[in-house]
Motif scaffolding. Structure first.
Motif, short mmCIF file in Angstrom:
data_model
loop_
_atom_site.label_atom_id
_atom_site.label_comp_id
_atom_site.label_asym_id
_atom_site.label_seq_id
_atom_site.Cartn_x
_atom_site.Cartn_y
_atom_site.Cartn_z
N THR A 1 37.52 50.77 37.77
CA THR A 1 37.25 50.56 37.01
C THR A 1 36.12 51.53 37.36
O THR A 1 35.65 51.90 35.73
N LEU B 1 35.89 50.40 27.25
CA LEU B 1 34.60 49.92 26.87
C LEU B 1 33.29 50.40 25.63
O LEU B 1 33.65 52.10 25.23
N THR C 1 26.82 46.72 30.89
CA THR C 1 27.69 46.21 32.44
C THR C 1 26.62 46.08 33.64
O THR C 1 27.13 46.08 34.70
N LEU D 1 29.03 44.05 36.38
CA LEU D 1 30.10 44.75 36.64
C LEU D 1 29.01 45.94 37.89
O LEU D 1 29.86 45.73 38.90
N THR E 1 33.27 40.49 38.41
CA THR E 1 34.45 41.42 37.88
C THR E 1 35.31 40.60 36.65
O THR E 1 34.76 40.48 35.76
N VAL E 2 35.94 39.51 37.47
CA VAL E 2 36.73 38.32 36.21
C VAL E 2 34.80 37.64 35.37
O VAL E 2 35.62 37.69 33.69
N GLY F 1 34.61 40.66 32.91
CA GLY F 1 35.58 40.27 31.91
C GLY F 1 36.20 39.82 30.80
O GLY F 1 36.74 40.17 29.74
N PHE G 1 35.37 41.27 27.59
CA PHE G 1 37.13 41.09 26.64
C PHE G 1 37.52 39.87 26.55
O PHE G 1 37.58 38.85 25.03
#
Length: 109
Positions: free
Chosen positions: A29, A37, A43, A46, A101-102, A105, A109
Protein backbone atom coordinates in the motif's frame (compact mmCIF):
# COMPACT_ATOMS: atom_id res chain seq x y z
CA UNK A 1 7.84 -34.94 17.85
CA UNK A 2 5.17 -34.94 20.57
CA UNK A 3 1.83 -33.13 20.51
CA UNK A 4 3.04 -30.15 22.56
CA UNK A 5 6.01 -29.51 20.25
CA UNK A 6 3.71 -29.80 17.23
CA UNK A 7 1.26 -27.33 18.82
CA UNK A 8 4.09 -24.82 19.33
CA UNK A 9 5.15 -25.32 15.71
CA UNK A 10 1.64 -24.64 14.38
CA UNK A 11 1.17 -21.62 16.64
CA UNK A 12 4.53 -20.22 15.56
CA UNK A 13 3.68 -20.67 11.88
CA UNK A 14 0.34 -18.91 12.34
CA UNK A 15 2.03 -15.93 14.00
CA UNK A 16 4.64 -15.83 11.23
CA UNK A 17 1.95 -15.86 8.52
CA UNK A 18 0.16 -12.90 10.10
CA UNK A 19 3.50 -11.08 10.42
CA UNK A 20 4.22 -11.73 6.76
CA UNK A 21 0.78 -10.55 5.62
CA UNK A 22 0.95 -7.42 7.78
CA UNK A 23 4.36 -6.34 6.54
CA UNK A 24 3.46 -7.21 2.95
CA UNK A 25 0.24 -5.23 2.97
CA UNK A 26 2.00 -2.20 4.45
CA UNK A 27 4.75 -2.45 1.83
CA UNK A 28 2.30 -2.80 -1.07
CA UNK A 29 0.00 0.00 0.00
CA UNK A 30 2.85 2.41 0.69
CA UNK A 31 4.61 1.55 -2.56
CA UNK A 32 1.63 1.92 -4.87
CA UNK A 33 -0.46 4.52 -3.04
CA UNK A 34 0.75 7.49 -5.09
CA UNK A 35 0.38 5.58 -8.38
CA UNK A 36 -3.29 4.64 -8.03
CA UNK A 37 -4.87 7.44 -6.00
CA UNK A 38 -5.91 10.81 -7.31
CA UNK A 39 -4.22 13.77 -5.62
CA UNK A 40 -5.99 15.00 -2.52
CA UNK A 41 -7.62 11.67 -1.65
CA UNK A 42 -8.31 11.28 2.07
CA UNK A 43 -6.14 8.44 3.38
CA UNK A 44 -7.42 8.51 6.96
CA UNK A 45 -8.79 4.96 6.93
CA UNK A 46 -5.60 3.64 5.40
CA UNK A 47 -3.49 5.43 8.00
CA UNK A 48 -5.54 3.82 10.77
CA UNK A 49 -5.02 0.46 9.04
CA UNK A 50 -1.26 1.03 8.91
CA UNK A 51 -1.22 1.78 12.62
CA UNK A 52 -3.16 -1.41 13.33
CA UNK A 53 -0.82 -3.44 11.11
CA UNK A 54 2.18 -2.05 12.99
CA UNK A 55 0.52 -2.93 16.30
CA UNK A 56 -0.19 -6.42 14.95
CA UNK A 57 3.47 -6.80 13.99
CA UNK A 58 4.51 -5.68 17.48
CA UNK A 59 2.20 -8.21 19.13
CA UNK A 60 3.40 -10.91 16.73
CA UNK A 61 6.98 -10.35 17.80
CA UNK A 62 5.91 -10.39 21.44
CA UNK A 63 4.05 -13.62 20.78
CA UNK A 64 7.11 -15.29 19.29
CA UNK A 65 9.22 -14.15 22.23
CA UNK A 66 6.58 -15.42 24.66
CA UNK A 67 6.52 -18.79 22.93
CA UNK A 68 10.29 -18.99 23.10
CA UNK A 69 10.29 -18.25 26.82
CA UNK A 70 7.48 -20.69 27.50
CA UNK A 71 9.07 -23.43 25.43
CA UNK A 72 12.22 -23.04 27.50
CA UNK A 73 10.36 -23.56 30.78
CA UNK A 74 9.39 -26.99 32.01
CA UNK A 75 5.79 -26.14 32.95
CA UNK A 76 4.81 -23.99 29.96
CA UNK A 77 2.40 -24.99 27.23
CA UNK A 78 1.25 -23.33 24.05
CA UNK A 79 -2.09 -22.75 25.78
CA UNK A 80 -0.51 -20.53 28.42
CA UNK A 81 -2.61 -17.45 29.12
CA UNK A 82 0.19 -15.09 28.12
CA UNK A 83 0.64 -16.68 24.72
CA UNK A 84 -3.09 -16.85 24.03
CA UNK A 85 -3.69 -13.21 24.95
CA UNK A 86 -0.75 -11.85 22.97
CA UNK A 87 -1.37 -14.03 19.91
CA UNK A 88 -5.08 -13.26 20.08
CA UNK A 89 -4.33 -9.53 20.18
CA UNK A 90 -2.12 -9.92 17.12
CA UNK A 91 -4.87 -11.70 15.20
CA UNK A 92 -7.58 -9.22 16.21
CA UNK A 93 -5.43 -6.23 15.31
CA UNK A 94 -4.65 -7.81 11.95
CA UNK A 95 -8.32 -8.41 11.15
CA UNK A 96 -9.30 -4.88 12.20
CA UNK A 97 -6.48 -3.53 10.04
CA UNK A 98 -7.70 -5.63 7.15
CA UNK A 99 -11.23 -4.29 7.65
CA UNK A 100 -9.95 -0.68 7.56
CA UNK A 101 -7.93 -1.46 4.41
CA UNK A 102 -11.01 -2.89 2.69
CA UNK A 103 -13.14 0.05 3.87
CA UNK A 104 -10.56 2.43 2.40
CA UNK A 105 -10.72 0.52 -0.88
CA UNK A 106 -14.51 0.79 -1.00
CA UNK A 107 -14.37 4.48 -0.12
CA UNK A 108 -11.83 5.35 -2.79
CA UNK A 109 -12.82 3.03 -5.63
Amino acid sequence: MNREEKAFEFAQETVKQILTFSTGIIALTVTFLKDILPAGTDTGLLEIAWGLYVASIFFGLLSLMSMTGTLGSTAGTVNSTGIRIIAGAQALLFFFALAFTVAFGFEVF
